[in-house]
Design an enzyme around this catalytic site. Sequence first.
Site, PDB file in Angstrom:
ATOM      1  N   ARG A 156       0.856  -1.184   0.000  1.00 54.66           N
ATOM      2  CA  ARG A 156       0.000   0.000   0.000  1.00 54.66           C
ATOM      3  C   ARG A 156       0.893   1.236   0.000  1.00 54.66           C
ATOM      4  O   ARG A 156       1.647   1.471   0.947  1.00 54.66           O
ATOM      5  CB  ARG A 156      -0.909  -0.003   1.233  1.00 54.66           C
ATOM      6  CG  ARG A 156      -1.735   1.260   1.354  1.00 54.66           C
ATOM      7  CD  ARG A 156      -2.776   1.200   2.470  1.00 54.66           C
ATOM      8  NE  ARG A 156      -3.391   2.504   2.595  1.00 54.66           N
ATOM      9  CZ  ARG A 156      -3.111   3.392   3.558  1.00 54.66           C
ATOM     10  NH1 ARG A 156      -2.274   3.080   4.540  1.00 54.66           N
ATOM     11  NH2 ARG A 156      -3.683   4.567   3.560  1.00 54.66           N
TER      12      ARG A 156
ATOM     13  N   HIS B 195      -2.828  10.919   0.318  1.00 57.40           N
ATOM     14  CA  HIS B 195      -2.307  10.768   1.676  1.00 57.40           C
ATOM     15  C   HIS B 195      -1.682  12.111   2.067  1.00 57.40           C
ATOM     16  O   HIS B 195      -0.497  12.220   2.335  1.00 57.40           O
ATOM     17  CB  HIS B 195      -1.306   9.611   1.743  1.00 57.40           C
ATOM     18  CG  HIS B 195      -1.049   9.080   3.124  1.00 57.40           C
ATOM     19  ND1 HIS B 195      -1.176   7.740   3.449  1.00 57.40           N
ATOM     20  CD2 HIS B 195      -0.669   9.699   4.262  1.00 57.40           C
ATOM     21  CE1 HIS B 195      -0.868   7.565   4.735  1.00 57.40           C
ATOM     22  NE2 HIS B 195      -0.560   8.750   5.255  1.00 57.40           N
TER      23      HIS B 195
ATOM     24  N   GLU C 271      -7.288   8.634   5.882  1.00 57.45           N
ATOM     25  CA  GLU C 271      -7.621   9.333   7.126  1.00 57.45           C
ATOM     26  C   GLU C 271      -8.104  10.765   6.934  1.00 57.45           C
ATOM     27  O   GLU C 271      -7.406  11.725   7.291  1.00 57.45           O
ATOM     28  CB  GLU C 271      -6.407   9.328   8.069  1.00 57.45           C
ATOM     29  CG  GLU C 271      -5.968   7.945   8.473  1.00 57.45           C
ATOM     30  CD  GLU C 271      -4.908   7.948   9.587  1.00 57.45           C
ATOM     31  OE1 GLU C 271      -4.498   9.035  10.016  1.00 57.45           O
ATOM     32  OE2 GLU C 271      -4.514   6.870  10.020  1.00 57.45           O
TER      33      GLU C 271
ATOM     34  N   ASN D  79      -7.129   2.213   9.918  1.00 60.21           N
ATOM     35  CA  ASN D  79      -5.808   2.428  10.523  1.00 60.21           C
ATOM     36  C   ASN D  79      -6.008   2.476  12.021  1.00 60.21           C
ATOM     37  O   ASN D  79      -6.773   3.306  12.523  1.00 60.21           O
ATOM     38  CB  ASN D  79      -5.200   3.752  10.051  1.00 60.21           C
ATOM     39  CG  ASN D  79      -4.893   3.744   8.561  1.00 60.21           C
ATOM     40  OD1 ASN D  79      -4.981   2.707   7.896  1.00 60.21           O
ATOM     41  ND2 ASN D  79      -4.525   4.895   8.033  1.00 60.21           N
TER      42      ASN D  79
ATOM     43  N   TYR E 116      -4.112   2.509  15.870  1.00 60.92           N
ATOM     44  CA  TYR E 116      -2.891   2.635  16.675  1.00 60.92           C
ATOM     45  C   TYR E 116      -3.159   2.469  18.166  1.00 60.92           C
ATOM     46  O   TYR E 116      -2.432   1.779  18.860  1.00 60.92           O
ATOM     47  CB  TYR E 116      -2.198   3.985  16.392  1.00 60.92           C
ATOM     48  CG  TYR E 116      -1.607   4.002  14.999  1.00 60.92           C
ATOM     49  CD1 TYR E 116      -0.336   3.517  14.769  1.00 60.92           C
ATOM     50  CD2 TYR E 116      -2.350   4.433  13.901  1.00 60.92           C
ATOM     51  CE1 TYR E 116       0.210   3.466  13.486  1.00 60.92           C
ATOM     52  CE2 TYR E 116      -1.820   4.395  12.618  1.00 60.92           C
ATOM     53  CZ  TYR E 116      -0.538   3.906  12.421  1.00 60.92           C
ATOM     54  OH  TYR E 116      -0.016   3.848  11.163  1.00 60.92           O
TER      55      TYR E 116
ATOM     56  N   GLU F  90      -3.378   0.122   8.244  1.00 58.59           N
ATOM     57  CA  GLU F  90      -2.187   0.548   8.977  1.00 58.59           C
ATOM     58  C   GLU F  90      -2.309   0.066  10.404  1.00 58.59           C
ATOM     59  O   GLU F  90      -3.380   0.163  11.012  1.00 58.59           O
ATOM     60  CB  GLU F  90      -2.040   2.086   9.042  1.00 58.59           C
ATOM     61  CG  GLU F  90      -1.648   2.736   7.755  1.00 58.59           C
ATOM     62  CD  GLU F  90      -1.497   4.262   7.886  1.00 58.59           C
ATOM     63  OE1 GLU F  90      -1.218   4.767   9.001  1.00 58.59           O
ATOM     64  OE2 GLU F  90      -1.651   4.927   6.857  1.00 58.59           O
TER      65      GLU F  90
HETATM   66  C1  GBH Z   1      -1.278   7.556  10.423  1.00 63.47           C
HETATM   67  O1  GBH Z   1      -1.809   8.635  11.102  1.00 63.47           O
HETATM   68  C2  GBH Z   1      -0.888   8.040   9.076  1.00 63.47           C
HETATM   69  O2  GBH Z   1      -1.749   7.564   8.075  1.00 63.47           O
HETATM   70  C3  GBH Z   1       0.535   7.769   8.731  1.00 63.47           C
HETATM   71  O3  GBH Z   1       0.923   8.562   7.640  1.00 63.47           O
HETATM   72  C4  GBH Z   1       1.391   8.006   9.948  1.00 63.47           C
HETATM   73  O4  GBH Z   1       2.760   7.978   9.660  1.00 63.47           O
HETATM   74  C5  GBH Z   1       1.038   6.962  10.947  1.00 63.47           C
HETATM   75  O5  GBH Z   1      -0.320   6.955  11.212  1.00 63.47           O
HETATM   76  C6  GBH Z   1       1.779   7.089  12.270  1.00 63.47           C
HETATM   77  O6  GBH Z   1       1.471   8.288  12.874  1.00 63.47           O
HETATM   78  O7  GBH Z   1      -3.720   9.920  21.348  1.00 63.47           O
HETATM   79  O8  GBH Z   1      -2.567   7.934  21.733  1.00 63.47           O
HETATM   80  O9  GBH Z   1      -4.634   7.741  20.725  1.00 63.47           O
HETATM   81  C7  GBH Z   1      -2.205   8.327  12.406  1.00 63.47           C
HETATM   82  C8  GBH Z   1      -2.673   9.556  13.114  1.00 63.47           C
HETATM   83  C9  GBH Z   1      -2.452   8.534  15.253  1.00 63.47           C
HETATM   84  C10 GBH Z   1      -3.857  10.446  14.931  1.00 63.47           C
HETATM   85  C11 GBH Z   1      -3.079   8.311  16.579  1.00 63.47           C
HETATM   86  C12 GBH Z   1      -4.485  10.190  16.254  1.00 63.47           C
HETATM   87  C13 GBH Z   1      -4.072   9.352  18.425  1.00 63.47           C
HETATM   88  C14 GBH Z   1      -2.966   8.840  19.296  1.00 63.47           C
HETATM   89  N1  GBH Z   1      -3.332   9.237  14.359  1.00 63.47           N
HETATM   90  N2  GBH Z   1      -3.536   9.555  17.127  1.00 63.47           N
HETATM   91  S1  GBH Z   1      -3.495   8.585  20.880  1.00 63.47           S
END
Ligand code: GBH
Length: 475
Positions: free
Chosen positions: A83, A127, A172, A304, A306, A378
């Site tokens: 991707r 992106h 996103e 995505n 995290y 992601e």
């Molecule tokens: C993605 O954005 C992007 O698509 C990518 O380009 C980027 O490199 C990657 O993630 C890593 O950042 O407050 O602890 O819950 C993710 C952006 C990440 C925004 C998590 C909101 C909340 C973190 N998001 N964030 S937390």
Amino acid sequence: ATQTAQATGVHFPAGFLWGASTASFQIEGATKEDGRGQSIWDTFAATPGKVFNGDGGDPATDHYHRYREDIELMSSMGIGAYRFSIAWPRIQPDGKGRINQAGLDFYDRLVDELLKAGIEPWPTLYHWDLPQRLEDDGGWPNRDTAHRFAEYAAVVHGALGDRISDWATLNEPWCAAFLGYAQGVHAPGRTDPAASLAAVHHLLLGHGMAATAMRDQAGRFDRPLRVGLVHNQTVLRPHSDSEADLDAARRIDGLRNRIFTEPLLRGRYPEDIRTDLARVSDFGFVRDGDLAAISVPLDMLGINFYSPQRVAGGAEGIDPALIEPGEGEVWTGAEDVVFVDQGMPRTAMGWEIDATGLTEVLTRLAADYPGVPLYVTENGAAFDDEVAADGRVHDSQRVAYLDAHLRAAHQAVEEGVPLKGYFAWSLLDNFEWAFGYSKRFGLVHVDYGTQKRTVKDSGHWYSGVARSGSLPDRH
Ligand code: GBH
């Protein structure tokens, strides 16, 4: 005794897609080559104080010149799908009108090379690197940008659609709209809540119009076309059962998740969120027919993921040490909400690690919007990786993160979620937006001085997972 991968019983279904993700501005470099126009990220990074250490898009990982080497790496790792994103300003330097053939040629070579290696190309059309010229005309808060995006999508699909079936329009839109136009921590760095809501709408409209433009011309090509979008859904956990905390979770869930999924999958903006936002915007940007244009069928929804988050309806009664700093966060219409420490271990980004959130995200989406094929597009973590004396990168924390999240994804599959694949973020260490090169998310380490690539322990581990379709035992 050595146990085989089979011993754990964590097997993904046959045909499950194993991929890795990147994005154009984060890896390509070569920002001034072959007629590429300027993007809002070039401008933002050149503005003092916006990106850590004054880092910018050059040379990044020099992928523009090293893509063959990077594809060989993926191939050696057994990765089945790649991707990547396409830089709009390479294709249309002004974001409209003139097409730059040299820009298209780069992606043409990339796609051919991927196919030769047996890796499925999974492009994302946007992106975050909007052509600066379109921002000068008003950017995503300007309705015209949606039309320009649909034209651009048709150009790229017209050039590559003979070889690619799976397309994502946007990555996103939450980040593009709210981090870019309300919080100002991403390009273009604006801090205008009303504009950020218009941006949400025009991003979604651009998605729908692009999907339709691509479908309208799909008959030219002898292959199926599947169009989707990538969304960063997360779980918002109320800090307590109090009315205020439950309401905070409802509001942030609305602003983070439902303001995207409801128009896309139900053709409506959530009423409760429109009410919460009434003093910021009357949604006057929504015209007749827009919601039908946005809610065209989604062939896939990319997620995505995290980190989950805990929210409270105010700081009162909460130990101040447990309130997340929030770095200028603006949650339009929910400014009183605070984010609360969940007591979990954190990555180098400061994001809490709790893989159960991924199962929750997937099961909820499958329940709320049945029938939509889901992909994790992601998932990954930043840690302070270094090449050790033995020449390897021993990123055991990343292995643990990926293992836990894949178990969580597998759990969702067991519960009947139509999850079809998983893409790790990221193939390579890269430009982590406002954090510059200070955060490393890669399965592959990049030495920015020499551009030397080193597959991290996590990359070797992921390679085993991708080849076997199952998780090895934990030890
Ligand atoms: C993605 O954005 C992007 O698509 C990518 O380009 C980027 O490199 C990657 O993630 C890593 O950042 O407050 O602890 O819950 C993710 C952006 C990440 C925004 C998590 C909101 C909340 C973190 N998001 N964030 S937390």
